[in-house]
Every structure is written in structure tokens, then in C-alpha cells.
Write an enzyme that holds these catalytic residues in place. Structure first.
Site, PDB file in Angstrom:
ATOM      1  N   THR A 151       0.843  -1.185   0.000  1.00 27.89           N
ATOM      2  CA  THR A 151       0.000   0.000   0.000  1.00 27.89           C
ATOM      3  C   THR A 151       0.879   1.236   0.000  1.00 27.89           C
ATOM      4  OG1 THR A 151      -2.023   0.921   0.972  1.00 27.89           O
ATOM      5  CG2 THR A 151      -0.267   0.309   2.510  1.00 27.89           C
TER       6      THR A 151
ATOM      7  N   CYS B 174      -2.476   8.292   6.360  1.00 32.12           N
ATOM      8  CA  CYS B 174      -3.120   7.031   6.746  1.00 32.12           C
ATOM      9  C   CYS B 174      -2.161   6.151   7.547  1.00 32.12           C
ATOM     10  CB  CYS B 174      -3.549   6.253   5.507  1.00 32.12           C
ATOM     11  SG  CYS B 174      -4.766   7.071   4.493  1.00 32.12           S
TER      12      CYS B 174
ATOM     13  N   HIS C 165      -5.487  -0.673   6.062  1.00 31.81           N
ATOM     14  CA  HIS C 165      -5.146   0.688   5.648  1.00 31.81           C
ATOM     15  C   HIS C 165      -6.335   1.557   6.011  1.00 31.81           C
ATOM     16  CE1 HIS C 165      -3.595   3.411   2.132  1.00 31.81           C
ATOM     17  NE2 HIS C 165      -4.211   4.136   3.049  1.00 31.81           N
TER      18      HIS C 165
END
Length: 191
Positions: free
Chosen positions: A32, A37, A54
Site C-alpha cells: 500500500t 493514513c 489501511h
């Protein structure tokens, strides 16, 4: 979630986006890209199962109890619970879970410091639940690409340069704007 085979390693790779998680017992990798985040990479080394989530925001402040405990992993409180529960269903044991935390960068000085709140939530969750953090790369001003190998626990982190910041910030802002308009759906089991 996107699935492909990495040409260099020849390994099945799942790319997850905000609000997603993936758990596996296979020799796969999960990747990712993070700005503010957070991703938790979690595994049970004995059971041979691991996964990654995530999430964009720490908690759903509008939740009013068990009737609304579903949120498709938009928020950390759901993303963590769903990841842990999926691992337990695949044979993991709570006392053996190892957490590795990544992200929470302040990638644009003009943005609110949501990354800081995400970091605080992630550590509060881990310690409140009695889990252990075995490694981390959090905070600062960098976006990150995280590649996780759940079977071995190996993580590769690449701090991305500033030219990626605006693109990532635009993606995060679009995601935040869309959160409120999406219906609440899915289930989470609290333990």
C-alpha cells in the site's frame, strides 16, 4: 483491492487502498501507499497467518453502539477489529500477534495533522488490547510505500520523495470527502 504477480519476485501481490484489509496464509505479499493514513501489519508467526489494513481516520465519532458497528473499515477502530478478527478466524492467537505500524505522515503542511491522530489511535488500540508493537515507521513528513510479507513478517518501506505528496494528498482529500456520502455497511465482531 488489486491482485497481480510481481514480475521481479514472481509472487502474488495484493495492493490495498484506504478502507481495505487483506489476510493470508499463503506466500504472498501485501502493499500500500500511505500519507497520513496508517497501516498495521499483523501476524501470528506460529499459526503462519498475517495481514495488513489501511485506514484514513482514527475513529467513527458518530457510532452509537452495536447497531452501527459496521463501517467498511473507513475508520481505525473498525479496521483494527476486522483485521484482528480475520486473523483469529484463520487460526491466529491473540497473545502471539505481532504489530508493525506505518504511516501517519504530515505530507502537506497545509493539511490538518490527521496523521498524528491516527498514530495516537493506533498505539492506544494496540496497548489497550494488550498487543505488542515489534517495529514501526510513523510520523514525519514522508509518504511511504509499504510492502509486507505476512508469512515471514518482513516489511520493506520506501519513503517517497516530495513530488508524490500533492498526488497523495489529493487522493486522501477525495477519500475523506466521500466517506460521509457512502452508506454504512458490513459487519464487525467486537471481542
Amino acid at each position: 483491492m488489486q491482485k497481480n504477480i510481481d514480475p521481479a519476485e514472481g509472487i502474488v501481490t495484493y495492493k490495498i487502498l484506504p478502507g481495505e484489509y487483506y489476510v493470508t496464509k499463503e506466500n504472498e505479499r501485501i502493499e500500500t501507499v500511505l500519507g497520513s493514513c496508517i497501516s498495521a501489519c499483523v501476524r501470528d508467526p506460529i499459526a503462519g497467518v498475517g495481514g495488513m489494513n489501511h485506514f484514513m481516520l482514527p475513529v467513527d465519532k458518530n457510532a452509537k453502539g452495536s447497531a452501527e458497528l459496521s463501517d467498511a473499515n473507513r475508520y481505525g477502530n473498525y479496521a483494527m477489529e476486522n483485521l484482528v478478527n480475520a486473523l483469529l478466524r484463520m487460526g491466529a492467537r491473540r497473545e502471539r500477534l505481532e504489530f508493525k505500524l506505518f504511516g501517519g505522515g504530515r505530507i502537506m503542511s497545509s493539511m490538518t495533522n490527521i496523521g498524528w491522530y491516527n498514530i495516537g489511535f493506533a498505539f492506544d488500540y494496540v496497548y489497550t488490547e494488550g498487543f505488542k508493537v515489534v517495529s514501526q515507521d510513523i510520523g514525519d513528513v514522508y509518504p511511504r510505500k509499504v510492502i509486507y510479507y505476512p508469512l515471514t513478517g518482513r516489511v520493506r518501506v520506501r519513503r517517497l520523495n516530495a513530488m508524490h505528496n500533492q498526488t497523495l494528498a489529493d487522493q486522501e482529500n477525495r477519500y475523506i470527502d466521500n466517506i460521509g456520502s457512502k452508506p454504512v455497511e458490513g459487519d464487525v465482531e467486537l471481542f
